[in-house]
Design a protein around this motif. Structure first.
Motif, PDB file in Angstrom:
ATOM      1  N   PHE A  48       0.836  -1.204   0.000  1.00 40.61           N
ATOM      2  CA  PHE A  48       0.000   0.000   0.000  1.00 40.61           C
ATOM      3  C   PHE A  48       0.869   1.252   0.000  1.00 40.61           C
ATOM      4  O   PHE A  48       0.570   2.222  -0.701  1.00 40.61           O
ATOM      5  CB  PHE A  48      -0.935   0.008   1.218  1.00 40.61           C
ATOM      6  CG  PHE A  48      -2.286  -0.591   0.946  1.00 40.61           C
ATOM      7  CD1 PHE A  48      -3.201   0.054   0.123  1.00 40.61           C
ATOM      8  CD2 PHE A  48      -2.646  -1.795   1.513  1.00 40.61           C
ATOM      9  CE1 PHE A  48      -4.455  -0.495  -0.135  1.00 40.61           C
ATOM     10  CE2 PHE A  48      -3.892  -2.353   1.263  1.00 40.61           C
ATOM     11  CZ  PHE A  48      -4.802  -1.703   0.443  1.00 40.61           C
ATOM     12  N   SER A  49       1.929   1.228   0.753  1.00 40.09           N
ATOM     13  CA  SER A  49       2.840   2.375   0.811  1.00 40.09           C
ATOM     14  C   SER A  49       3.455   2.654  -0.557  1.00 40.09           C
ATOM     15  O   SER A  49       3.644   3.810  -0.948  1.00 40.09           O
ATOM     16  CB  SER A  49       3.947   2.120   1.835  1.00 40.09           C
ATOM     17  OG  SER A  49       3.405   2.017   3.136  1.00 40.09           O
ATOM     18  N   GLN A  52       0.773   4.333  -2.586  1.00 40.35           N
ATOM     19  CA  GLN A  52       0.499   5.683  -2.094  1.00 40.35           C
ATOM     20  C   GLN A  52       1.593   6.684  -2.446  1.00 40.35           C
ATOM     21  O   GLN A  52       1.343   7.888  -2.475  1.00 40.35           O
ATOM     22  CB  GLN A  52       0.312   5.643  -0.568  1.00 40.35           C
ATOM     23  CG  GLN A  52      -0.946   4.908  -0.134  1.00 40.35           C
ATOM     24  CD  GLN A  52      -0.938   4.593   1.359  1.00 40.35           C
ATOM     25  OE1 GLN A  52      -0.109   3.819   1.833  1.00 40.35           O
ATOM     26  NE2 GLN A  52      -1.849   5.225   2.091  1.00 40.35           N
ATOM     27  N   SER A  53       2.800   6.186  -2.716  1.00 35.50           N
ATOM     28  CA  SER A  53       3.922   7.087  -2.997  1.00 35.50           C
ATOM     29  C   SER A  53       4.326   7.114  -4.467  1.00 35.50           C
ATOM     30  O   SER A  53       5.268   7.823  -4.843  1.00 35.50           O
ATOM     31  CB  SER A  53       5.140   6.676  -2.154  1.00 35.50           C
ATOM     32  OG  SER A  53       5.566   5.358  -2.509  1.00 35.50           O
ATOM     33  N   LEU A  79      -8.256   2.590  -0.383  1.00 45.02           N
ATOM     34  CA  LEU A  79      -7.151   3.450  -0.784  1.00 45.02           C
ATOM     35  C   LEU A  79      -7.478   4.911  -0.480  1.00 45.02           C
ATOM     36  O   LEU A  79      -6.613   5.678  -0.026  1.00 45.02           O
ATOM     37  CB  LEU A  79      -6.882   3.255  -2.280  1.00 45.02           C
ATOM     38  CG  LEU A  79      -5.559   3.795  -2.843  1.00 45.02           C
ATOM     39  CD1 LEU A  79      -4.368   3.251  -2.068  1.00 45.02           C
ATOM     40  CD2 LEU A  79      -5.448   3.445  -4.329  1.00 45.02           C
ATOM     41  N   ARG A  82      -7.027   5.501   3.224  1.00 40.42           N
ATOM     42  CA  ARG A  82      -5.631   5.522   3.641  1.00 40.42           C
ATOM     43  C   ARG A  82      -4.938   6.820   3.237  1.00 40.42           C
ATOM     44  O   ARG A  82      -4.014   7.283   3.921  1.00 40.42           O
ATOM     45  CB  ARG A  82      -4.882   4.330   3.015  1.00 40.42           C
ATOM     46  CG  ARG A  82      -5.210   2.981   3.654  1.00 40.42           C
ATOM     47  CD  ARG A  82      -4.577   1.853   2.873  1.00 40.42           C
ATOM     48  NE  ARG A  82      -4.777   0.556   3.499  1.00 40.42           N
ATOM     49  CZ  ARG A  82      -3.904  -0.049   4.296  1.00 40.42           C
ATOM     50  NH1 ARG A  82      -2.741   0.542   4.547  1.00 40.42           N
ATOM     51  NH2 ARG A  82      -4.154  -1.220   4.824  1.00 40.42           N
ATOM     52  N   PHE A  84      -2.813   9.462   0.440  1.00 43.84           N
ATOM     53  CA  PHE A  84      -1.628   9.364  -0.410  1.00 43.84           C
ATOM     54  C   PHE A  84      -0.504  10.235   0.129  1.00 43.84           C
ATOM     55  O   PHE A  84      -0.715  11.402   0.468  1.00 43.84           O
ATOM     56  CB  PHE A  84      -1.964   9.799  -1.844  1.00 43.84           C
ATOM     57  CG  PHE A  84      -2.916   8.866  -2.535  1.00 43.84           C
ATOM     58  CD1 PHE A  84      -2.439   7.827  -3.310  1.00 43.84           C
ATOM     59  CD2 PHE A  84      -4.290   9.027  -2.392  1.00 43.84           C
ATOM     60  CE1 PHE A  84      -3.313   6.953  -3.941  1.00 43.84           C
ATOM     61  CE2 PHE A  84      -5.168   8.146  -3.016  1.00 43.84           C
ATOM     62  CZ  PHE A  84      -4.677   7.110  -3.790  1.00 43.84           C
ATOM     63  N   SER A  85       0.669   9.655   0.188  1.00 43.05           N
ATOM     64  CA  SER A  85       1.841  10.422   0.603  1.00 43.05           C
ATOM     65  C   SER A  85       2.351  11.285  -0.542  1.00 43.05           C
ATOM     66  O   SER A  85       3.007  12.306  -0.321  1.00 43.05           O
ATOM     67  CB  SER A  85       2.949   9.480   1.090  1.00 43.05           C
ATOM     68  OG  SER A  85       3.272   8.515   0.089  1.00 43.05           O
ATOM     69  N   LYS A  87       0.886  13.468  -3.315  1.00 42.08           N
ATOM     70  CA  LYS A  87      -0.311  14.108  -3.853  1.00 42.08           C
ATOM     71  C   LYS A  87      -0.137  14.550  -5.305  1.00 42.08           C
ATOM     72  O   LYS A  87      -1.070  15.042  -5.926  1.00 42.08           O
ATOM     73  CB  LYS A  87      -0.687  15.318  -2.988  1.00 42.08           C
ATOM     74  CG  LYS A  87      -1.328  14.960  -1.648  1.00 42.08           C
ATOM     75  CD  LYS A  87      -2.714  14.363  -1.849  1.00 42.08           C
ATOM     76  CE  LYS A  87      -3.425  14.166  -0.508  1.00 42.08           C
ATOM     77  NZ  LYS A  87      -4.794  13.613  -0.709  1.00 42.08           N
TER      78      LYS A  87
END
Length: 210
Positions: A48-49, A52-53, A79, A82, A84-85, A87
């Protein structure tokens, strides 16, 4: 460039969405590309990380009643929750359907556009392809040739926008194959065998409920 591809097909075996991913990744060589099938397995926190990145998010999925299947929709909700790191990530989509017309995917494309707005990501472009069940029969024919001519042209534009992080008008296309031949071929190679497997006769497929 860090690219994450999400396969949103609920099929356990080979899928048309998977085939489209194979086509696209051939245009993305030289980049860091990872692919996850979110309807088959639960993702780890590390996975997931990674999503998100990522700089680019690409979603490939089939059309279900002009919308998204429940497994894929559930993933999008998780998602969104959670966050997003990164954007600045740009989102692209590849949608296939069983109708002949690629335009049939436009509602699902709008859903993904609205999802991007809700989560604060940039919507890049959607490639919507019709006659999805026919595409595996043409997989040995190079993109841009014969029945894959229009599809190849569309993939060139989509991949160009992905690599440039550009936005573009949604693309809707179908194989270069006459509609009447598609109807005959899909009936005898897909729908009739599928009906027989499920205990249905051909005449039942044409039965109208009153």
């Amino acid at each position: 460039m860090k690219i994450c591809i999400i396969n949103g097909s609920p099929k356990t075996a080979k899928s048309t969405s998977g085939l489209l991913i194979e086509y696209l990744t051939s245009f993305l060589k030289g980049n860091e590309v990872v692919t996850y099938n979110v309807c088959k397995t639960d993702l780890s926190q590390a996975q997931f990380s990674q999503i998100q990145s990522s700089e680019v998010l690409i979603f490939a999925f089939p059309l279900y009643v002009d919308s998204l299947n429940s497994g894929f929709l559930r993933f999008l909700v998780e998602l969104e929750n959670r966050g997003f790191s990164n954007k600045n990530s740009t989102v692209y989509c590849m949608i296939n359907n069983g109708f002949y017309e690629g335009r049939q995917n436009h509602v699902a494309a709008d859903i993904m556009r609205n999802w991007c707005k809700a989560v604060g990501l940039t919507y890049g472009q959607t490639l919507g392809i019709g006659a999805g069940e026919m595409l595996p029969f043409f997989k040995d024919i190079p993109l841009g040739v014969g029945p894959n001519k229009n599809i190849g042209i569309a993939f060139q534009e989509l991949s160009h926008n992905i690599l440039c992080l550009s936005q573009g008008e949604d693309l809707f296309t179908s194989p270069n194959w006459p509609r009447f031949l598609w109807k005959i071929a899909s009936s005898y190679s897909f729908w009739y065998p599928k009906a027989k497997k499920n205990g249905l006769k051909r005449r039942r497929l044409k039965h109208t409920v009153k």
